[in-house]
Scaffold this motif. Structure first.
Motif, mmCIF file in Angstrom:
data_model
loop_
_atom_site.group_PDB
_atom_site.id
_atom_site.type_symbol
_atom_site.label_atom_id
_atom_site.label_comp_id
_atom_site.label_asym_id
_atom_site.label_seq_id
_atom_site.Cartn_x
_atom_site.Cartn_y
_atom_site.Cartn_z
ATOM 1 N N MET A 1 -13.837 12.023 0.690
ATOM 2 C CA MET A 1 -13.713 10.605 0.399
ATOM 3 C C MET A 1 -12.235 10.260 0.178
ATOM 4 O O MET A 1 -11.550 10.938 -0.576
ATOM 5 N N LYS A 2 -11.757 9.243 0.866
ATOM 6 C CA LYS A 2 -10.393 8.740 0.696
ATOM 7 C C LYS A 2 -10.469 7.333 0.118
ATOM 8 O O LYS A 2 -11.478 6.641 0.255
ATOM 9 N N ARG A 3 -9.396 6.916 -0.542
ATOM 10 C CA ARG A 3 -9.301 5.566 -1.100
ATOM 11 C C ARG A 3 -8.171 4.829 -0.385
ATOM 12 O O ARG A 3 -7.111 5.406 -0.123
ATOM 13 N N LEU A 4 -8.429 3.569 -0.082
ATOM 14 C CA LEU A 4 -7.454 2.719 0.578
ATOM 15 C C LEU A 4 -7.394 1.398 -0.166
ATOM 16 O O LEU A 4 -8.425 0.758 -0.393
ATOM 17 N N THR A 5 -6.202 1.002 -0.548
ATOM 18 C CA THR A 5 -5.998 -0.310 -1.159
ATOM 19 C C THR A 5 -5.101 -1.109 -0.237
ATOM 20 O O THR A 5 -4.063 -0.617 0.218
ATOM 21 N N LEU A 6 -5.523 -2.327 0.046
ATOM 22 C CA LEU A 6 -4.785 -3.222 0.921
ATOM 23 C C LEU A 6 -4.243 -4.381 0.096
ATOM 24 O O LEU A 6 -4.992 -5.033 -0.621
ATOM 25 N N LEU A 7 -2.948 -4.619 0.207
ATOM 26 C CA LEU A 7 -2.303 -5.723 -0.497
ATOM 27 C C LEU A 7 -1.642 -6.623 0.538
ATOM 28 O O LEU A 7 -0.775 -6.170 1.295
ATOM 29 N N ARG A 8 -2.067 -7.869 0.558
ATOM 30 C CA ARG A 8 -1.391 -8.837 1.423
ATOM 31 C C ARG A 8 -0.132 -9.307 0.693
ATOM 32 O O ARG A 8 -0.150 -9.501 -0.531
ATOM 33 N N HIS A 9 0.957 -9.486 1.421
ATOM 34 C CA HIS A 9 2.189 -9.967 0.799
ATOM 35 C C HIS A 9 1.924 -11.267 0.045
ATOM 36 O O HIS A 9 0.993 -12.012 0.361
ATOM 37 N N ALA A 10 2.767 -11.553 -0.928
ATOM 38 C CA ALA A 10 2.629 -12.779 -1.711
ATOM 39 C C ALA A 10 3.135 -13.982 -0.915
ATOM 40 O O ALA A 10 3.692 -13.839 0.180
ATOM 41 N N LYS A 11 2.939 -15.159 -1.486
ATOM 42 C CA LYS A 11 3.279 -16.429 -0.830
ATOM 43 C C LYS A 11 4.764 -16.518 -0.520
ATOM 44 O O LYS A 11 5.606 -16.354 -1.393
ATOM 45 N N SER A 12 5.059 -16.788 0.735
ATOM 46 C CA SER A 12 6.459 -16.882 1.159
ATOM 47 C C SER A 12 6.911 -18.335 1.199
ATOM 48 O O SER A 12 6.106 -19.262 1.164
ATOM 49 N N SER A 13 8.201 -18.487 1.297
ATOM 50 C CA SER A 13 8.805 -19.816 1.283
ATOM 51 C C SER A 13 9.001 -20.334 2.694
ATOM 52 O O SER A 13 9.747 -19.751 3.476
ATOM 53 N N GLY A 96 -1.916 8.295 10.598
ATOM 54 C CA GLY A 96 -0.696 9.054 10.376
ATOM 55 C C GLY A 96 -0.332 9.220 8.905
ATOM 56 O O GLY A 96 0.743 9.739 8.594
ATOM 57 N N ALA A 97 -1.212 8.799 7.999
ATOM 58 C CA ALA A 97 -0.943 8.952 6.565
ATOM 59 C C ALA A 97 -0.837 10.428 6.213
ATOM 60 O O ALA A 97 -1.372 11.300 6.923
ATOM 61 N N ASN A 98 -0.137 10.709 5.120
ATOM 62 C CA ASN A 98 0.009 12.095 4.672
ATOM 63 C C ASN A 98 -1.360 12.738 4.500
ATOM 64 O O ASN A 98 -2.248 12.157 3.872
ATOM 65 N N GLU A 99 -1.502 13.914 5.035
ATOM 66 C CA GLU A 99 -2.769 14.636 5.003
ATOM 67 C C GLU A 99 -3.304 14.806 3.579
ATOM 68 O O GLU A 99 -4.499 14.715 3.330
ATOM 69 N N ASP A 100 -2.400 15.041 2.617
ATOM 70 C CA ASP A 100 -2.833 15.293 1.245
ATOM 71 C C ASP A 100 -2.954 14.021 0.403
ATOM 72 O O ASP A 100 -3.335 14.083 -0.762
ATOM 73 N N ALA A 101 -2.689 12.851 0.979
ATOM 74 C CA ALA A 101 -2.821 11.593 0.241
ATOM 75 C C ALA A 101 -4.292 11.239 0.082
ATOM 76 O O ALA A 101 -5.013 11.085 1.073
ATOM 77 N N GLU A 102 -4.716 11.129 -1.155
ATOM 78 C CA GLU A 102 -6.105 10.743 -1.433
ATOM 79 C C GLU A 102 -6.249 9.229 -1.524
ATOM 80 O O GLU A 102 -7.299 8.685 -1.213
ATOM 81 N N HIS A 103 -5.195 8.541 -2.001
ATOM 82 C CA HIS A 103 -5.236 7.086 -2.185
ATOM 83 C C HIS A 103 -3.973 6.477 -1.586
ATOM 84 O O HIS A 103 -2.867 6.747 -2.036
ATOM 85 N N VAL A 104 -4.156 5.662 -0.555
ATOM 86 C CA VAL A 104 -3.042 5.018 0.143
ATOM 87 C C VAL A 104 -3.051 3.525 -0.160
ATOM 88 O O VAL A 104 -4.107 2.881 -0.154
#
Length: 180
Positions: A1-13, A96-104
């Motif tokens: 099981m891997k974890r992925l968090t997605l963050l959209r950039h904040a409001k731009s000008s 292509g994420a690091n093989e040992d990364a559990e949470h990206v």
């Protein structure tokens, strides 16, 4: 099981006279929203083994606000392919994420991030969070996913569940609903 968090950039000008979309900075409301999301990350003890991010100015500035508020130290892997990428391209970047990364943590743009959620999370009608994404994936929103994969190279359609979707307005009503 891997974890992925997605963050959209904040409001731009949109008022800033930049010549390229890539160079648009955050506005003041965006800076505030990014810091609030950083505090949310800290409050929920989220940590990331790898950060994959678009090098667009608004993403860099989003992380500059999130990092101190979260108490974390980011060393993003900047990847131009994330800038305005499709879901297919974002999946390729994740492979292509690091093989040992559990949470990206991936920080980028819409509509790619939203489409990535739709591709990774099947629409079985049971996810209230997925329904919220279908309505709108606003700037500075954070999506937390669990992926039923052992290796990042295995990422594919319908391998995930959307565990939580948090918008800035969920944490501070002044950041919605005109906050897009």
């Amino acid at each position: 099981m891997k974890r992925l968090t997605l963050l959209r950039h904040a409001k731009s000008s949109w008022d800033d006279p930049v010549t390229r979309d890539f160079d648009r900075p955050l506005n003041e409301k965006g800076k505030r929203a990014a810091a609030i999301m950083g505090k949310f990350i800290k409050r929920h003890d989220l940590s990331f083994d790898q950060v994959l991010a678009s090098p667009a100015v608004r993403v860099i500035e989003t992380l500059e606000q999130v990092e101190p508020a979260s108490g974390l130290s980011f060393e993003p892997q900047w990847d131009r392919k994330i800038y305005l990428a499709s879901s297919v391209t974002l999946m390729d970047v994740l492979r292509g994420a690091n093989e040992d990364a559990e949470h990206v943590l991936m920080v980028g743009h819409n509509p790619g991030l939203e489409d990535l959620i739709f591709d990774l999370v099947p629409d079985d009608g049971s996810s209230e969070a997925r329904g919220a994404v279908e309505i709108k994936y606003p700037t500075a929103a954070l999506a937390e996913l669990s992926l039923d994969i052992e290796n990042w190279t295995d990422i594919k359609d319908s391998c995930g569940t959307l565990d939580r979707f948090t918008r800035p307005r969920d944490l501070d009503p002044e950041l919605g609903p005109d906050y897009v």
